[in-house]
Design a protein around this motif. Sequence first.
Motif, short mmCIF file in Angstrom:
data_model
loop_
_atom_site.label_atom_id
_atom_site.label_comp_id
_atom_site.label_asym_id
_atom_site.label_seq_id
_atom_site.Cartn_x
_atom_site.Cartn_y
_atom_site.Cartn_z
N GLN A 37 6.24 -1.71 23.08
CA GLN A 37 7.17 -1.38 21.99
C GLN A 37 6.61 -1.69 20.61
OE1 GLN A 37 11.38 -2.47 22.68
NE2 GLN A 37 10.68 -3.23 24.66
N ARG A 38 5.56 -2.50 20.56
CA ARG A 38 5.01 -2.96 19.29
C ARG A 38 4.00 -1.96 18.74
NH1 ARG A 38 9.04 -5.93 17.99
NH2 ARG A 38 8.93 -8.16 18.42
N THR A 39 4.51 -0.82 18.29
CA THR A 39 3.68 0.23 17.71
C THR A 39 3.51 0.02 16.20
OG1 THR A 39 5.56 1.66 17.21
CG2 THR A 39 4.58 1.88 19.42
N ALA A 40 2.55 0.70 15.64
CA ALA A 40 2.34 0.63 14.18
C ALA A 40 3.60 1.06 13.44
CB ALA A 40 1.14 1.49 13.78
N GLU A 42 6.69 0.79 14.46
CA GLU A 42 7.72 -0.24 14.55
C GLU A 42 7.48 -1.32 13.50
OE1 GLU A 42 9.85 -3.03 17.87
OE2 GLU A 42 7.71 -3.35 17.48
N PHE A 43 6.23 -1.71 13.29
CA PHE A 43 5.94 -2.73 12.28
C PHE A 43 6.23 -2.22 10.88
CE2 PHE A 43 3.83 -4.67 15.86
CZ PHE A 43 4.17 -6.01 15.68
N LYS A 48 9.80 -2.94 6.25
CA LYS A 48 10.78 -2.45 5.27
C LYS A 48 12.07 -3.25 5.36
CE LYS A 48 9.00 2.27 5.32
NZ LYS A 48 9.24 3.65 5.79
N ALA A 49 12.51 -3.55 6.57
CA ALA A 49 13.77 -4.27 6.77
C ALA A 49 13.71 -5.71 6.26
CB ALA A 49 14.15 -4.26 8.26
N HIS A 50 12.53 -6.31 6.25
CA HIS A 50 12.39 -7.73 5.87
C HIS A 50 11.68 -7.92 4.53
CE1 HIS A 50 13.88 -9.27 9.69
NE2 HIS A 50 13.21 -8.30 10.26
N VAL A 135 13.87 -11.47 19.95
CA VAL A 135 13.10 -10.73 18.96
C VAL A 135 13.68 -9.33 18.80
CG1 VAL A 135 10.99 -12.05 19.37
CG2 VAL A 135 11.37 -9.93 20.64
N GLU A 136 13.46 -8.77 17.64
CA GLU A 136 13.97 -7.43 17.37
C GLU A 136 12.96 -6.39 17.82
OE1 GLU A 136 14.48 -7.26 13.12
OE2 GLU A 136 12.40 -7.80 12.77
N THR A 137 13.47 -5.31 18.35
CA THR A 137 12.65 -4.14 18.67
C THR A 137 13.48 -2.92 18.33
OG1 THR A 137 13.42 -3.72 20.94
CG2 THR A 137 11.68 -5.39 20.68
N GLU A 138 12.82 -1.78 18.27
CA GLU A 138 13.55 -0.54 17.99
C GLU A 138 14.50 -0.18 19.12
OE1 GLU A 138 10.46 2.27 16.94
OE2 GLU A 138 10.66 1.72 14.83
N GLU A 139 14.28 -0.74 20.31
CA GLU A 139 15.15 -0.49 21.46
C GLU A 139 16.25 -1.52 21.59
OE1 GLU A 139 12.80 0.14 24.97
OE2 GLU A 139 11.48 1.53 23.94
#
Length: 157
Positions: A37-40, A42-43, A48-50, A135-139
């Motif tokens: 899930q840890r794609t470029a 996603e980072f 942007k969110a943080h 931890v947060e993920t897009e899913e």
Amino acid sequence: MDVKPAVSADIPAIAALWHHGWMQGHGAAAPKSLINQRTADEFLTRTKAHLAQTQVACIKGEMAGFFMIEGDELYQFYVAPGFQGSGVATELMAKAEAALGDGLKWLACLVGNDRAARFYEKSGWVLAATVPYEVETEEGPYVINSWRFEKRLGAAR
């Protein structure tokens, strides 16, 4: 080293450093399903969110590292590969601790990220517990086992 609040123009460099650093520190210890899930992208989304909680460190115009603060938590802390082993991490940690302010502060370190754990201990952080950490993920949220490090900062140490 110049440490300043991150701005929108910093997003691509922060996201690239975060992605690289995360894979470097967590790639061997994190569950495969989380690594996938840890794609470029996603980072980039997470950066942007943080952004409002992020400070970047620059040396001669080059990003040397960054940290993010969420309340009493040192949420993220990364040093660029070209600056690792140079003393930048120690200086950046001092800046992060100053930004955290006084009181009991904490950070989470993935169980198995031994290099980071050694650095935190060397910096005076104490391993307080092993805990489930979301931890947060897009899913959606993902729970991992994490070492919780704590440090009392400020005059009332």
